[in-house]
Every structure is written in C-alpha cells, then in structure tokens.
Enzyme design. Structure first.
Site, PDB file in Angstrom:
ATOM      1  N   LYS A 218       0.840  -1.209   0.000  1.00 41.21           N
ATOM      2  CA  LYS A 218       0.000   0.000   0.000  1.00 41.21           C
ATOM      3  C   LYS A 218       0.868   1.250   0.000  1.00 41.21           C
ATOM      4  O   LYS A 218       0.692   2.160  -0.820  1.00 41.21           O
ATOM      5  CB  LYS A 218      -0.928   0.013   1.214  1.00 41.21           C
ATOM      6  CG  LYS A 218      -1.836   1.248   1.261  1.00 41.21           C
ATOM      7  CD  LYS A 218      -2.624   1.321   2.542  1.00 41.21           C
ATOM      8  CE  LYS A 218      -1.778   1.863   3.672  1.00 41.21           C
ATOM      9  NZ  LYS A 218      -1.464   3.295   3.510  1.00 41.21           N
ATOM     10  N   ASP A 236      -6.466   1.032   0.957  1.00 44.36           N
ATOM     11  CA  ASP A 236      -6.578   1.360   2.382  1.00 44.36           C
ATOM     12  C   ASP A 236      -7.957   0.940   2.869  1.00 44.36           C
ATOM     13  O   ASP A 236      -8.723   0.296   2.134  1.00 44.36           O
ATOM     14  CB  ASP A 236      -6.303   2.846   2.631  1.00 44.36           C
ATOM     15  CG  ASP A 236      -7.426   3.740   2.126  1.00 44.36           C
ATOM     16  OD1 ASP A 236      -8.310   3.257   1.387  1.00 44.36           O
ATOM     17  OD2 ASP A 236      -7.429   4.935   2.467  1.00 44.36           O
TER      18      ASP A 236
END
Length: 385
Positions: A218, A236
């Site tokens: 991420k 997320d």
C-alpha cells in the site's frame, strides 16, 4: 221383387275430427297461455338474479381493483418518499465480467466529475517526505500526520539526517501520531536503508520499496503513483469498504482486492481511481453512517439505503470540503482550494467552531515504559485516515 238396397258402410262421424281438433286447439291455446305466463314469471326472476349477481361481482371486482390500485399508488408514493426519487441499481445475481467492468468504470467516471481535484492527502515535497508520511499514517489520520511532519522534516530534512537522529527526540516529535516508538523505529530504519543501500534516494521500483522497514505494498503504491507517476492501486480501509459495497469484489485481503480491482481498470486509471474512491469514502460513504441521501452516485450504488437516505439529514454527515469543513492537508493543491477546500490548521491550532465536523480523536499513545504491540506496517488495519 225389389232388390234390397245394400246398407251403406258406416263412416265414422265427422264430428269426431272437429272435436279432436277443438280439443287439440284448446290444449294448444292453454299451453300457449301458460308458456308466456311461465316465461313472464321466469324472465324477471332470472333477470333479477342475474342482475344482482352481476352487480355483486362487478362491485366486488371494482372494490378489489380500486383497493389494489390504492395500495399500489400508496406503496409507490411511500417508496418515492423513502428513496427521494432515487432508484438504486441492483447488479444482477449472475453479473458477467463484462457487465461488472462497465458498471465499475461508470462509477469511476462519475466520481471523477465529483472530485476533479482528488489528490494524495499527505503533505510532501519530495519522495522521501511522502514515504515517511505514509508510514506514519498507520493507525491515525492523514490530518494528524500532516500536523506532525513539519517539525520532523524541519529538523531532519534528509534520510541521512533522520538515520543519525536521537531516537528519543524523534519519538517525542512523533508522539501525537500514536504508536510513536514503533513508528520511530520504522522511519529511522528506512532512512538508514535509503542511506546505505540506495544512495540516500527513494527507489522508484515496487520490489525495492517493499524492502524498506515499515513499507508494504500500500505504502509503495502511494509513493510510486504520487511521487513517480507510476500506476498503483492504494488499498486502504476506505478503498476496501467501498469496493465491497459496490460489489466490485468479495475479496477481503488487500493483495487479493488489489488484483481483483486491477482487472477491472486499465493501469493508467489506477492511481486516480484510488484517489477518487478514498475521497468519496472520507467525505460521503462513511463506515458507520454513509450519507446516502447526499451521495451523487446513489443511483449507481447497490448498497444504497445502508446509511441515511433523508437529504437534509444526510447533508449533516458530510465531511471536509463537502460539508464546508477543513481538509486534511495544511498545504493542499491549488485545485483543491479553487474547489472550495479549506486548509487544515497546524498542530495545536484548533479549527473554528463552524469548521469542525467532529472533535479530533486523541491519538493512541504508549506509556513511557511500554512498547507497542506491533510495528507500523505499510498495510495498516485502519489506513490513512
């Protein structure tokens, strides 16, 4: 001698035929008279019964139709009021991959019109600042990170400076972000790796970025997409929540979600898709109270109705620029300001009463003698605010 005259043959009396005829005529007349009388009596009765039955049936049918119509009208009106003229689209149970791709891309196009100013909501001036800020965003909001990093970068502007810093001083600066000991270890560790393995420069490849302490996929995609212009999907918590609500995927693990969504969009869309979805998740499609009644893509959302559908009540749930409140960046892009966005206040400077959607939750901190349960990672459970 006279001949005897033979006796005439006896002929039946002619009077018998007229009598029979008369009797038959009398019988026919009697029957004729009785038949009209019978018909006369039966006809009114039949008409009366038939008419009554028809009226009864017609009345019942009319009532049934009228009642059904009234219920239908009332039901339609009730639904119209409940949904405020919004007809959410339910995807078919056996939606084909092609239909899913079309639906997903249409939602992204709509979001692009709603958030043409979408951007990463972490303040940064170079790749080093972005990678550090993204690591710090674990288990806290981007706003809190943006309020904290100015002091950090002012004192330690380069990887070399942060790698050689006193850990206790760094911890004190990072305390407001929560899990400050683990985060200090991560940002100092990645700074040392940048200094020793990459000549003090942030690498522009995924395989190199994920080797840095505290950097997962991420975080790596945030850096690649926003510092190097290389496509990446940022999965997320907001992104995970929305793609599941929209039934783009049923996957729960970030890596699997990333692959599933990546198949629906061309790589050139990945970075901005992430911004669009995350912006929408923070401003309108919240985790606990989605503002369905104020959502511009409600007609496309199969999860419409999970949140507040009343337009006036939904408006009160809007956050950041959609609700007239400050955003998360102290130094947002000009396009955001042009769209009516309000810069966030620095650390220690409260926003005005009219520009604060809700009190900022206190950042979780660890006692001086305690250590955090787990180090900060690039794929936090909460995500970046």
């Amino acid at each position: 001698m006279r001949k005897a005259v033979p006796a005439k043959k006896s002929v039946p009396a002619k009077t018998s035929a007229p009598a029979e005829k008369a009797a038959s005529a009398a019988k026919s007349a009697s029957a004729a008279k009785s038949a009209p009388a019978k018909k006369a009596v039966a006809a009114p009765a039949k008409k009366a019964v038939t008419g009554t039955a028809k009226k009864a049936v017609a009345g019942t049918a009319k009532k049934a139709v009228t009642g059904t119509a009234k219920k239908a009208v009332a039901g339609t009106a009730k639904k119209a009021v409940a949904t405020e003229r919004i007809a959410p689209a339910k995807p078919p149970r056996n939606e084909s991959h092609t239909a899913l791709v079309r639906r997903a891309r249409r939602i992204n196009r709509e979001l692009a019109e709603v958030y043409p100013y979408a951007h990463p909501e972490l303040d940064f001036e170079n790749p080093f600042q972005l990678v550090v800020a993204t690591v710090l965003s674990a288990q806290t909001t981007d706003l809190r990170v943006n309020q904290t990093t100015p002091a950090l970068f002012a004192k330690y502007p380069t990887p070399e400076d942060l790698a050689a810093a006193n850990p206790e001083e760094v911890e004190e600066i990072l305390r407001p972000t929560g899990f400050f000991r683990a985060k200090t270890k991560s940002v100092m560790g990645l700074s040392k790796a940048l200094r020793d393995d990459f000549g003090g420069e942030v690498p522009g490849r995924l395989e190199d970025l994920v080797k840095l302490p505290g950097v997962g996929r991420k975080t790596a995609f945030v850096v690649l997409g926003n510092a190097f212009g290389r496509p990446g999907i940022t999965v997320d918590t907001h992104f995970q929540r929305l793609v599941r609500r929209w039934e783009w995927t049923a996957e729960k693990e970030p890596d699997k979600i990333e692959r599933a969504i990546g198949e629906l969009f061309p790589k050139t869309d990945w970075t901005m898709l992430s911004h669009h979805v995350i912006f929408h998740g923070r401003r309108i499609c919240h985790a606990r109270k989605p503002a369905c009644g104020a959502c511009p893509i409600a007609p496309l959302c199969p999860a419409y109705g999970e949140g507040e559908t009343d337009p006036e009540k939904a408006k009160k749930l809007l956050k950041y620029e959609k609700g007239g409140f400050p955003g998360q960046r102290l130094n947002p892009p000009q396009s955001y300001l042009d769209a009516g966005g309000i810069p966030a206040p620095p650390l220690g400077v409260p926003a005005s009463t009219s520009a604060s959607p809700e009190p900022e939750p206190a950042a979780p901190t660890s006692p001086p003698s305690a250590s955090p349960a787990a180090p900060a990672t690039g794929s936090p459970s909460r995500g970046t605010g």
